[in-house]
Design a protein around this motif. Structure first.
Motif: not given
Lengths: 116, 114
Positions: A66-80
């Motif tokens: 998810e790109f979050k401009k306010s946090e300057t983040s682009f964290h990678l996730t996978k539920p399982s």
């Protein structure tokens, strides 16, 4: 100038647990953002990319970011997590699209270990 | 600054020429790599040197020859350049062994062959 910071050079999770790999970027222009994965003894391959369309980007193998401009983040996730997800993951930023001569600036990588 | 640095950043040349790309790391790493990024953004490993010794040599034309004068340098020389050699080439380094470190990449060299 652009830069990428991946928080944590090593992340270990149990099989079936949530995977969260953190990436923060710095860019003076709207960024293009990428996640790459490198499996043992292989080259890097593109997992997913953000190019100013939807902020939630879905990639291969169940990963999303998810790109979050306010946090300057682009964290990678996978539920399982699966055992096969064990690899190194690289976040990268560019100031333009690849077909416009964009050059990738890579983070230093995060090694993901998955415990049975 | 501690880093992996590549020169030049951009290289435009004609078919048939010979060119070199230089890479230097001041991180004290013992292993260095050359990757080629193709048009689909896949970064494919070309060569790897550990303590100046070649340890990975993927299927790459003989026109490509890596040279490692010392642990901190890994240069890539390309003879008789072809159009298909146009790509972005990345140098990287890491420390292998017990205290294995993540890969540190250079910022890439965009090679254009005309």
């Amino acid at each position: 100038a652009q830069s990428v910071t991946q928080l944590g050079s090593h992340v270990s999770v149990s099989e079936g647990a949530l995977v969260l790999l953190r990436c923060n970027y710095s860019s003076s222009v709207p960024p293009y953002l990428f996640w790459y994965v490198q499996y043992p003894n292989q080259g890097l391959q593109l997992l997913l990319k953000y190019t100013s369309a939807a902020t939630l980007v879905k990639g291969i193998n169940g990963f999303e970011a998810e790109f979050k401009k306010s946090e300057t983040s682009f964290h990678l996730t996978k539920p399982s997590a699966h055992m096969s997800d064990a690899a190194e993951y690289f976040c990268a930023v560019s100031d333009r699209a690849e077909n416009q001569g964009g050059k990738l600036i890579f983070g230093q990588g995060t090694e993901l270990s998955v415990k049975p | 600054d501690t880093a992996v640095s590549q020169t030049p950043k951009y290289l435009v040349t004609q078919m048939g020429n010979d060119k070199s790309i230089k890479c230097e790391q001041n991180l004290g790493h013992d292993t260095m790599y050359w990757y080629k990024q193709d048009s689909k953004k896949f970064l494919k490993i070309m060569f790897s040197y550990n303590n100046k010794e070649l340890i990975i040599n993927e299927t790459v034309p003989n026109r490509f020859s890596p040279k490692s004068p010392d642990k901190a340098h890994l240069n890539l020389h390309i003879n008789s350049l072809e159009l298909g050699d146009s790509a972005v080439y990345f140098c990287a380094s890491r420390h292998q062994g017990v205290k294995r470190s993540p890969l540190h990449f250079g910022n890439g060299t965009r090679l254009t062959v005309t």
